[in-house]
Design an enzyme around this catalytic site. Structure first.
Site, PDB file in Angstrom:
ATOM      1  N   ASP A   1     -55.318  44.118 -24.165  1.00 51.46           N
ATOM      2  CA  ASP A   1     -56.532  43.881 -24.777  1.00 51.46           C
ATOM      3  C   ASP A   1     -57.746  44.608 -24.136  1.00 51.46           C
ATOM      4  OD1 ASP A   1     -55.907  41.978 -26.619  1.00 51.46           O
ATOM      5  OD2 ASP A   1     -55.740  40.335 -25.351  1.00 51.46           O
ATOM      6  N   ILE A   2     -57.782  44.476 -22.654  1.00 47.16           N
ATOM      7  CA  ILE A   2     -58.566  45.053 -21.983  1.00 47.16           C
ATOM      8  C   ILE A   2     -58.666  46.723 -22.241  1.00 47.16           C
ATOM      9  CG2 ILE A   2     -59.438  45.931 -19.697  1.00 47.16           C
ATOM     10  CD1 ILE A   2     -58.172  43.022 -18.888  1.00 47.16           C
TER      11      ILE A   2
END
Length: 411
Positions: free
Chosen positions: A163-164
């Site tokens: 996600d990051i």
């Protein structure tokens, strides 16, 4: 306040959870105006844990710092029209949409580009075919959980790494598309699959090539550093430290700082390995670690810090989140990335700005996240030019909401 390098750029974000909000926040931390549109009452991530005692989501506020928040009834045609107008607002610094929600119907690129043909739209999906996925379902398939830990049982980590990384890819892609539009005046739809971010990383780190070239699959080895020298060691006072040597210089520094140089020198001939190579140190790591275990076990964390700081040794203490905040000067106002903010629902807290530093021009200081719907009226007035009376009618019709209606309490 320092003006960020992206001052003047306007991005509309319609999102939830982690990846797209991080992409938007990254741009906001560089000075862009990021307008996050949420449905009235908040999107599905608005009350996600952890919560403050007031019921405010510390998760949501931490991912939306520096943005403007508006709350619109996106299930109503009137609300969709307002959102469409904000997304397709004319101007060379606007007309950009960032989303990780299903981009269909009124929010599809096809329909939005009919209102602005040079629209830039970045769309995050789960898989490249458009099917759904989240970090947890992507990560389990990458091979990393089976290479983590000390046994063949998979071990998940708590960091939503994909996600990051996806959020940072989104912000990079947005800036690339915006630069291209300045040159050719063309709009673009960019897609990014969360699973592709993970799979690209597996390939870029050589793990796919290792299988194809060598026929090997990396096995779990606890906290040992793969292919080099490094591991965790327990201290006399029950803490843990990580000690690493990648280069010969760092390897020599460990011996000098610990006084173990002569004992290390005996290991190479006994095991017939060259300790001046990464491979040699990796093969002999058991013997090296036995000496370091004894050395660390006889000393407290403070004593180890005194011996290793400034010695050229790559090392660090293991810390939980509380110890990080209480003990690490890098996570304090001594670090220019950090500052204190007054966050609605949480109070006065330490928060990071963007990690990029532009030498000579400073960085945008950390900003609080808005209360949901905090900027609804001002954005509709400033950006769309709506009158107070028109905005009041939209409130009365339940098409938009301000902070009073959005609220911050849980049920």
């Amino acid at each position: 306040m320092t003006t960020g390098i992206l001052n003047g750029l306007r991005v509309v974000e319609v999102s939830a959870f982690i990846a797209a909000p991080i992409g938007g926040m990254t741009l906001a931390q560089l000075g862009a105006e990021v307008i996050r549109i949420d449905p009235i009452g908040g999107n599905i991530d608005y009350r996600r844990w952890p919560l403050s005692p007031s019921g405010s989501s510390l998760y949501w506020s931490s991912l939306n710092r520096g943005k403007r928040s508006i709350a619109i009834a996106l299930d109503k045609p009137e609300g969709q029209e307002i959102a469409r107008a904000l997304i397709t607002q004319p101007g060379e610094d606007s007309g950009i949409l960032l989303t990780n929600l299903p981009a269909s119907g009124w929010m599809s690129y096809k329909q939005l580009s009919e209102h602005r043909n040079d629209l830039i739209m970045l769309r995050l999906t789960g898989n490249h075919d458009g099917s759904g996925a989240v970090d947890y379902t992507v990560n389990c398939a990458t091979g990393f959980p089976t290479a983590t830990g000390a046994t063949t049982d998979p071990v998940n980590h708590v960091l939503p790494a994909w996600d990051i990384a996806a959020g940072l890819y989104l912000s990079t892609g947005l800036l690339a598309a915006e630069r291209a539009r300045r040159k050719d005046k063309q709009g673009r739809e960019l897609t990014l699959a969360l699973s592709d971010v993970a799979l690209a990383s597996v390939g870029n780190l050589g793990y796919l090539a290792d299988v194809q070239v060598n026929g090997t699959v990396r096995q779990p080895m606890g906290n040992d550093l793969y292919g080099a020298l490094g591991r965790d060691f327990k201290t006399k006072d029950g803490r843990f430290v990580m000690i690493v040597a990648i280069s010969n210089r760092q390897w020599r520094a460990i011996g000098k700082a610990t006084g173990l140089t002569d004992k290390f020198a005996m290991i190479g001939p006994m095991m017939d390995v060259d300790l001046n190579t990464e491979g040699g140190r990796f093969e002999a790591r058991g013997a090296i670690f036995a000496l370091l275990e004894h050395w660390c076990g006889a000393r407290s964390l403070a004593e180890i810090r005194s011996a290793l700081d400034g010695s050229g040794v790559l090392w660090g203490p293991y810390q939980d989140f509380g110890q990080l905040l209480a003990e690490d000067p890098r996570c304090s106002e001594a670090n220019p990335m950090f500052g204190r903010i007054d966050q609605p629902g949480a109070g006065n807290i330490l928060a990071p700005a963007g990690p990029l530093g532009f030498v000579g021009s400073g960085r945008v200081p950390p900003q609080p996240a808005p209360v949901l719907g905090q900027d609804t009226d001002r954005v509709l007035s400033d950006v769309l030019g709506l009158s107070g009376a028109a905005i009041g009618k939209l409130h009365d019709a339940g098409t938009i909401a301000g902070p009073d209606k959005a609220g911050t309490k849980t049920n």
